[in-house]
Structure formats: structure tokens, C-alpha cells
Design an enzyme around this catalytic site. Structure first.
Site, short mmCIF file in Angstrom:
data_model
loop_
_atom_site.label_atom_id
_atom_site.label_comp_id
_atom_site.label_asym_id
_atom_site.label_seq_id
_atom_site.Cartn_x
_atom_site.Cartn_y
_atom_site.Cartn_z
N LYS A 1 62.50 59.50 0.07
CA LYS A 1 62.00 59.25 1.43
C LYS A 1 60.69 58.48 1.35
O LYS A 1 59.76 58.90 0.65
CB LYS A 1 61.79 60.57 2.16
CG LYS A 1 61.25 60.40 3.58
CD LYS A 1 61.26 61.71 4.35
CE LYS A 1 60.00 62.52 4.23
NZ LYS A 1 58.83 61.94 4.90
N ASP B 1 61.35 56.76 6.72
CA ASP B 1 60.95 57.74 7.73
C ASP B 1 59.79 57.19 8.57
O ASP B 1 58.64 57.58 8.38
CB ASP B 1 60.54 59.03 6.97
CG ASP B 1 60.08 60.15 7.88
OD1 ASP B 1 60.40 60.14 9.07
OD2 ASP B 1 59.37 61.05 7.36
N LYS C 1 59.99 57.02 12.13
CA LYS C 1 59.97 57.75 13.42
C LYS C 1 59.64 56.83 14.59
O LYS C 1 58.65 57.01 15.30
CB LYS C 1 58.97 58.90 13.37
CG LYS C 1 59.23 59.93 12.29
CD LYS C 1 58.27 61.11 12.42
CE LYS C 1 58.49 62.18 11.37
NZ LYS C 1 58.04 61.82 10.02
N HIS D 1 59.40 55.13 18.21
CA HIS D 1 59.32 55.66 19.59
C HIS D 1 58.65 54.59 20.46
O HIS D 1 57.44 54.39 20.37
CB HIS D 1 58.50 56.97 19.59
CG HIS D 1 58.52 57.68 20.91
ND1 HIS D 1 58.17 59.00 21.03
CD2 HIS D 1 58.84 57.27 22.16
CE1 HIS D 1 58.28 59.37 22.29
NE2 HIS D 1 58.67 58.33 23.00
N ASP D 2 59.44 53.88 21.28
CA ASP D 2 58.88 52.83 22.14
C ASP D 2 59.91 52.55 23.23
O ASP D 2 60.91 53.26 23.33
CB ASP D 2 58.58 51.58 21.29
CG ASP D 2 57.43 50.75 21.88
OD1 ASP D 2 57.42 50.55 23.11
OD2 ASP D 2 56.57 50.30 21.13
N PRO E 1 63.18 50.92 24.92
CA PRO E 1 64.43 50.63 24.21
C PRO E 1 64.50 49.24 23.58
O PRO E 1 64.91 49.09 22.43
CB PRO E 1 65.50 50.83 25.29
CG PRO E 1 64.91 51.87 26.19
CD PRO E 1 63.44 51.56 26.23
N THR F 1 57.45 70.02 13.40
CA THR F 1 57.05 71.40 13.11
C THR F 1 55.58 71.64 13.42
O THR F 1 55.15 72.77 13.55
CB THR F 1 57.34 71.75 11.63
OG1 THR F 1 56.98 70.63 10.83
CG2 THR F 1 58.79 72.09 11.42
N GLN G 1 52.95 74.18 4.75
CA GLN G 1 54.17 74.51 5.48
C GLN G 1 54.10 75.99 5.89
O GLN G 1 53.84 76.85 5.08
CB GLN G 1 55.41 74.28 4.59
CG GLN G 1 55.62 72.83 4.15
CD GLN G 1 56.22 71.96 5.26
OE1 GLN G 1 56.28 72.36 6.41
NE2 GLN G 1 56.65 70.76 4.89
N ARG H 1 56.29 68.10 -2.39
CA ARG H 1 55.38 68.59 -3.44
C ARG H 1 56.02 69.50 -4.47
O ARG H 1 55.58 69.53 -5.62
CB ARG H 1 54.17 69.27 -2.77
CG ARG H 1 53.25 68.25 -2.13
CD ARG H 1 52.33 68.86 -1.10
NE ARG H 1 53.05 69.19 0.12
CZ ARG H 1 52.49 69.64 1.22
NH1 ARG H 1 51.17 69.86 1.25
NH2 ARG H 1 53.20 69.90 2.29
O1 C5P Z 1 55.62 68.36 0.25
P1 C5P Z 1 56.62 68.83 1.27
O2 C5P Z 1 57.93 69.31 0.66
O3 C5P Z 1 56.03 69.82 2.24
O4 C5P Z 1 56.97 67.49 2.07
C1 C5P Z 1 57.85 67.51 3.15
C2 C5P Z 1 58.05 66.13 3.67
O5 C5P Z 1 58.80 66.23 4.86
C3 C5P Z 1 56.76 65.38 4.02
O6 C5P Z 1 56.99 64.00 3.81
C4 C5P Z 1 56.59 65.68 5.51
O7 C5P Z 1 55.92 64.66 6.20
C5 C5P Z 1 58.05 65.74 5.97
N1 C5P Z 1 58.27 66.52 7.17
C6 C5P Z 1 57.96 67.86 7.29
N2 C5P Z 1 58.22 68.55 8.45
C7 C5P Z 1 58.79 67.91 9.48
C8 C5P Z 1 59.11 66.56 9.38
C9 C5P Z 1 58.84 65.88 8.21
O8 C5P Z 1 57.46 68.46 6.36
N3 C5P Z 1 59.08 68.59 10.58
#
Ligand code: C5P
Length: 234
Positions: free
Chosen positions: A32, A59, A61, A63-64, A66, A120, A191, A212
Site C-alpha cells: 500500500k 491509498d 482517498k 473526495h471532491d 464527481p 477509525t 491503534q 508496523r
Molecule cells: O502500522 P499499521 O499496521 O498500524 O498501519 C496501518 C495502515 O493502515 C496505515 O497506513 C494507516 O494509515 C492505514 N489505516 C488505518 N486505519 C484506517 C485506515 C487506514 O490504520 N481506518
């Protein structure tokens, strides 16, 4: 294209760090590329990763309005990536325009297009107090997933915890691409709710996004194999 449904988040500062990481692996990966890397390095980073045989989820994302999203998607389609995404909150018309742009450029060979439902980082309080959306956050995610399906998208980015509810509401073949994954032995970092790869499999995630846990591991190849075996092993 790789059969891997473990997408490694390449959250690195620059191209040199990305290539140093990728050179540790001797198999095609699914990776990604997010805003930081893409805006820093430009489209050349996509070419460099593709030359090494890896599949790419870009990735950004979008948003604007159409029309703008459609024209932007035509440009992204030319990069020949495998997955692109938009915000579901941009409306069904915007999501349909995204698909139109991709199909005008690539026809049936277009990349998959998925929608971000609720980030999230959004809490119920922010929905209620700032955005004026007075509905449980899980219901908002399911409604936006339905909109994405009706607009012709292929899936959503969501929490593994939401995957089953979305599949029940929208159908089994609608993709759920789920971040927030950690091995049981890891730190959670920032997270809040984390899921192991084995739990994500049980919770019906179609793809998992793992950053990570793999990129910062002492042995990234071993960490990837552990994640892969838990998620895709027999
Ligand atoms: O390091 P980690 O596993 O937490 O990375 C998760 C990846 O997923 C990051 O690139 C983060 O921006 C992305 N992401 C996320 N939660 C979301 C959407 C995307 O952690 N809701």
C-alpha cells in the site's frame, strides 16, 4: 498479480527506504502506497515498485465533486495500480464518477475501487457534536458500504470488527480491506482496537493491511510469513 491478501503498508519517508525494505523479499508482495509517500515521491514511486513485480493499493482517498474525481481517476488508472480508493461520504454520484473514470481509461481491466467508510480516527462524539450525524457509527459504516455497493464499487476499507456486519448487509463477494492488525506479541502503537491476522480471517476480512508489525519488525520477512500463514494458511 500476487495471490497475497496481506497488504503491507509502505509508510516510509522516501523511495530509498522503500526499496531497501522491498529488497529483503524474494517474492511478489501486495503493498500500500499512501499520501505521504506518493506526494513526496510522485508517480515515479509507483513505477519503481511495479518494476519489482509487486501489486499496489494506491491509498489516496479521493473526495471532491464527481467530475473532478472522475478526471483524477482517469489519471490514476494510467498508473496501472491494482486498488484505488475514495471516501464513501463523497456521495454515490461521486463514487459512480470514480468508476466511470477508471472504466473510460481501462475498461474491464480497471483497478479495483474501494471506499473508506468511517475513519477509525472518527469517534461517535465527533459524528454527533461536529458533523451532526446522530446515528451509531457502526450503522453509518454499513449504510455507506451499501452506498458504495450501489455505486458499483468493489469493497470498503473497514475495521475487521465491522467486516462480518458489512458482508451480511452487502454480500459475501464485496471486499473488506481491514487495517488495525497486530501479532499477539506486538505493541499496539496508536491503534486503539487491534486484531490478529487469525482473528481477521475468522471475522471475514477479504484483505488485511499490515504496517508496523512487518515494517518495524527485527526480521520483516519472518513477520510477513507469520502474518501470511495466520491469515491465508490452511
Ligand atoms: O502500522 P499499521 O499496521 O498500524 O498501519 C496501518 C495502515 O493502515 C496505515 O497506513 C494507516 O494509515 C492505514 N489505516 C488505518 N486505519 C484506517 C485506515 C487506514 O490504520 N481506518
Amino acid at each position: 498479480m500476487t495471490k497475497s491478501r496481506v497488504i503491507i503498508a509502505l509508510d516510509f519517508k522516501n523511495k530509498a527506504d522503500v526499496l531497501e525494505f522491498l529488497d529483503k523479499f524474494d517474492e511478489p508482495l501486495f503493498v500500500k502506497v499512501g499520501m505521504e509517500l506518493f506526494y513526496g515521491e510522485g508517480p515515479a514511486i509507483i513505477q519503481a515498485i511495479k518494476e519489482r513485480g509487486h501489486s499496489i493499493f494506491l491509498d489516496l482517498k479521493l473526495h471532491d465533486i464527481p467530475h473532478t474525481v472522475k478526471m483524477a481517476m482517469k489519471n490514476l488508472a494510467r498508473l496501472d495500480v491494482d486498488i484505488v480508493n475514495v471516501h464513501a461520504s463523497g456521495s454515490k454520484a461521486m463514487m459512480q464518477a470514480a468508476i466511470e473514470g477508471l472504466e473510460e481509461e481501462k475498461g474491464k481491466d480497471r483497478p479495483l475501487c474501494i471506499a473508506v467508510t468511517c475513519l477509525t480516527s472518527l469517534s461517535q462524539e465527533v459524528l454527533d457534536d461536529e458533523l451532526g450525524i446522530h446515528e451509531p457509527i457502526q450503522d453509518v459504516a454499513i449504510r455507506w458500504a451499501k452506498n458504495a455497493k450501489e455505486a458499483g464499487l468493489d469493497g470498503v476499507v473497514c475495521s475487521p470488527l465491522e467486516s462480518k456486519g458489512i458482508h451480511d448487509a452487502v454480500g459475501e463477494d464485496f471486499l473488506t480491506v481491514t487495517p488495525g492488525i497486530r501479532l499477539a506479541s506486538d505493541a499496539k502503537d496508536d491503534q486503539k482496537r487491534v486484531t490478529t491476522p487469525a482473528m481477521a480471517k475468522d471475522m471475514t476480512s477479504s484483505y488485511i493491511v499490515v504496517g508496523r508489525t512487518i515494517t518495524k519488525a527485527a526480521d520483516p520477512v519472518a513477520a510477513y510469513k507469520e502474518v501470511f500463514n495466520q491469515f491465508q494458511g490452511e
